[in-house]
Structures are given as structure tokens and as C-alpha cells.
Scaffold this motif. Structure first.
Motif, PDB file in Angstrom:
ATOM      1  N   LYS A 178       0.682   6.099   2.568  1.00 38.40           N
ATOM      2  CA  LYS A 178      -0.886   5.559   2.084  1.00 38.40           C
ATOM      3  C   LYS A 178      -0.726   5.615   0.620  1.00 38.40           C
ATOM      4  N   GLU A 179      -0.579   6.797  -0.183  1.00 40.85           N
ATOM      5  CA  GLU A 179      -0.558   6.917  -1.542  1.00 40.85           C
ATOM      6  C   GLU A 179       0.172   5.891  -2.050  1.00 40.85           C
ATOM      7  N   GLY A 180       1.319   5.561  -1.797  1.00 36.63           N
ATOM      8  CA  GLY A 180       2.245   4.567  -2.145  1.00 36.63           C
ATOM      9  C   GLY A 180       2.000   3.159  -2.171  1.00 36.63           C
ATOM     10  N   CYS A 181       1.177   2.888  -0.966  1.00 34.67           N
ATOM     11  CA  CYS A 181       0.705   1.587  -0.595  1.00 34.67           C
ATOM     12  C   CYS A 181      -0.579   1.114  -1.347  1.00 34.67           C
ATOM     13  N   GLU A 182      -1.447   1.992  -2.129  1.00 32.06           N
ATOM     14  CA  GLU A 182      -2.664   1.743  -2.667  1.00 32.06           C
ATOM     15  C   GLU A 182      -2.365   0.928  -3.689  1.00 32.06           C
ATOM     16  N   GLY A 183      -1.516   0.882  -4.634  1.00 24.60           N
ATOM     17  CA  GLY A 183      -1.319  -0.072  -5.735  1.00 24.60           C
ATOM     18  C   GLY A 183      -0.621  -1.261  -5.347  1.00 24.60           C
ATOM     19  N   THR A 184       0.154  -1.082  -4.107  1.00 23.89           N
ATOM     20  CA  THR A 184       0.951  -2.272  -3.557  1.00 23.89           C
ATOM     21  C   THR A 184      -0.055  -3.400  -3.202  1.00 23.89           C
ATOM     22  N   GLU A 185      -0.910  -2.930  -2.077  1.00 21.90           N
ATOM     23  CA  GLU A 185      -1.742  -3.666  -1.573  1.00 21.90           C
ATOM     24  C   GLU A 185      -2.681  -4.465  -2.430  1.00 21.90           C
ATOM     25  N   ASN A 186      -3.297  -3.921  -3.444  1.00 16.28           N
ATOM     26  CA  ASN A 186      -3.842  -4.755  -4.641  1.00 16.28           C
ATOM     27  C   ASN A 186      -3.179  -5.572  -5.335  1.00 16.28           C
ATOM     28  N   ARG A 187      -1.681  -5.315  -5.597  1.00 18.54           N
ATOM     29  CA  ARG A 187      -1.125  -6.114  -6.483  1.00 18.54           C
ATOM     30  C   ARG A 187      -0.630  -7.406  -5.388  1.00 18.54           C
ATOM     31  N   LEU A 188      -0.679  -7.239  -4.165  1.00 23.74           N
ATOM     32  CA  LEU A 188      -0.238  -8.246  -3.266  1.00 23.74           C
ATOM     33  C   LEU A 188      -1.371  -9.025  -3.164  1.00 23.74           C
TER      34      LEU A 188
END
Length: 279
Positions: A27-37
Motif C-alpha cells: 500500500k505504501e509503495g502504491c501511493e505514489g504509483t496510483e497518483n502518477r497513473l
């Protein structure tokens, strides 16, 4: 950033007691990934065209340029926030969700991944120090009540999650999808805790998994990198991966035969880039 001694790291399969920690890590690793997507999808030409058409229609109805501009974008962002996690699960996985319980089935019997930084004596010492803790925690954790036969079937397709463990702390993980073709495997998630990044831990996890898969007859590894991620792309290139489609001594027929479909989202936009390495 914390200074990390890679020789103290144990690379082992995720066990049931690790599930909550691994979920929190991903979940921590996905936080920035989701916003970039979301930003990436919003700026695609087709998406911009659709937003412009909706804004024009709303402007005639609302008679307000600002509202007509903001409302479609706001609805689009909310839609993506709700659907991206559900549609991709762990990015690159062939399933809409990750079966953590199935992944942890009989994980304690699986041999550890090789760690070239650790001597055999030191590794055995680490194992002896950690196992008593595991047994104590297993007594206190409530086990999910699942039929044994059903769990065995789930484990066959659940995939594997390998964690980097130091004195009981989960510092990173790498996921291998349960999907398979002969001689091929797929890495669909690599996450390192923010405190331990740029210490070589991600490289250690990937190379350890590559070493294990090569021993089992795997000749090609695919890695799905969230799109867009310049850091992720550079990381896998340093490990000898190439972007799918780039030539590297393979014939066009071989490339087409082993073609790996990238993860796709709204309107068919790619959510991952596929990198390839021949072992």
C-alpha cells in the motif's frame, strides 16, 4: 535513510503472519504509483478529447466555464480512484486481487532465496534467532479457517511473495505471479520500505528470485513496471532487462511467441511497461 547490512537480510517466502505487514508495504509503495497513473491517464490525447467534449456540453447546461471544466475532471479522478485498485490488484498480475493466504500456504517449508552477502554460518545463526519468534507469533495469530483441499488448490495459482527479513522486520518484498508458461515467469511487484531504499535491497530480491527460477528451468523473466516510472525503468535496465520489443539477440518469431501483454486500464491505456530478461 538507514544504513543496511545486506548480510543480515534473510530472503524467505511470505508466511501467514507476514500478510498484514506485506499489505501495508505494498500500500505504501502504491501511493505514489496510483497518483502518477491518474495523471498519466488524464493527459492522454483521447482522454483530453473526451473531457473537452463533456466540458462543452456542460457549459451549455450550466452556463459556467469553471464548473464545466472542473466537474468532468473531478468525476474522472474519482472514477479512477475507485477502479484502479480493483482492476489491477498487484500491477502485472493476471488476477484482479492477490490471494495472500494462498501465497503463504506451506511457505515455511520453502528454501530461502540465495543471499551472496551472507556466509552459511551467519545464515544459520540468523535462522535460529528468528524461528523462535515465528513460533510465538503463530500461537497468537488467528488462522483463517479455510478448507485444506481448497487451500491447496488456491496455492497452485496464488503466486509467490518473497520478503526481505531482518530480525523479524519486513523491509521489502517481490511478488511472482502464479501465471506461467513453459520456461517463463513474471515479476509483478517489487517494493522496498522507504527507509531502506538505495541500499541494494531491491537488487538483492530480484537477483535472488532470478537465481531460484533459473534453477527450476525458467529461461525468461518478465517484469511489469508501473507506467510511467522512470526510476523503475532505470532499475531494471541496470539489472540487464530490456523493454519488450527491443532487440537483444532474439529473433522476431521468438519475441512474438513469448509476447507478454502489458496491464491495461481505462480505454485500453497501458498501466505497465513490460521488461524482459533472458537467463
Amino acid at each position: 535513510m538507514v544504513r543496511l547490512d545486506l548480510g543480515d537480510v534473510l530472503l524467505r517466502r511470505m508466511q501467514e503472519k507476514d500478510i498484514d505487514a506485506v499489505k501495508a508495504l505494498i500500500k505504501e509503495g502504491c501511493e505514489g504509483t496510483e497518483n502518477r497513473l491518474i495523471l498519466y491517464l488524464l493527459t492522454r490525447p483521447l482522454a483530453l478529447l473526451m473531457l473537452a467534449i463533456l466540458s462543452s456540453i456542460l457549459r451549455c447546461v450550466l452556463h459556467s466555464f469553471i464548473l464545466a471544466l472542473v466537474i468532468p475532471v473531478f468525476i474522472f479522478i474519482i472514477y479512477l480512484k475507485l477502479t484502479i485498485p480493483r482492476s489491477v490488484g498487484i500491477l502485472g498480475s493476471s488476477r484482479p486481487y492477490w490471494d495472500y493466504v494462498g501465497s503463504s500456504y506451506h511457505a515455511d517449508t520453502e528454501p530461502d532465496l540465495p543471499n551472496p552477502h551472507t556466509g552459511r554460518a551467519k545464515l544459520e545463526k540468523t535462522r535460529r534467532r528468528i524461528k523462535p519468534k515465528e513460533k510465538e507469533k503463530d500461537k497468537t495469530n488467528e488462522r483463517e479457517q479455510v478448507d485444506e483441499d481448497e487451500l491447496k488448490e488456491r496455492a497452485k495459482v496464488a503466486g509467490e511473495v518473497w520478503v526481505a527479513d531482518s530480525d523479524g522486520e519486513i523491509m521489502g518484498c517481490v511478488a511472482r505471479d502464479g501465471w506461467s508458461r513453459d520456461g517463463v515467469c513474471r515479476i509483478c511487484r517489487l517494493v522496498v520500505q522507504s527507509w531502506y531504499r538505495r541500499e541494494g535491497l531491491g537488487r538483492l530480491l530480484v537477483q535472488g528470485l532470478e537465481s531460484k527460477t533459473k534453477q527450476s528451468g525458467i529461461r525468461r523473466v518478465y517484469a511489469h513496471v508501473p507506467f510511467p516510472s522512470k526510476v523503475g525503468e532505470a532499475f531494471f535496465r541496470r539489472l540487464g532487462y530490456r523493454l519488450q520489443g527491443e532487440t537483444a539477440g532474439t529473433t522476431e518469431e521468438e519475441e512474438e511467441e513469448d509476447y507478454e501483454e502489458p496491464q491495461k486500464g481505462w480505454l485500453g491505456f497501458p498501466l505497465t511497461k513490460v521488461f524482459v530478461k533472458d537467463l
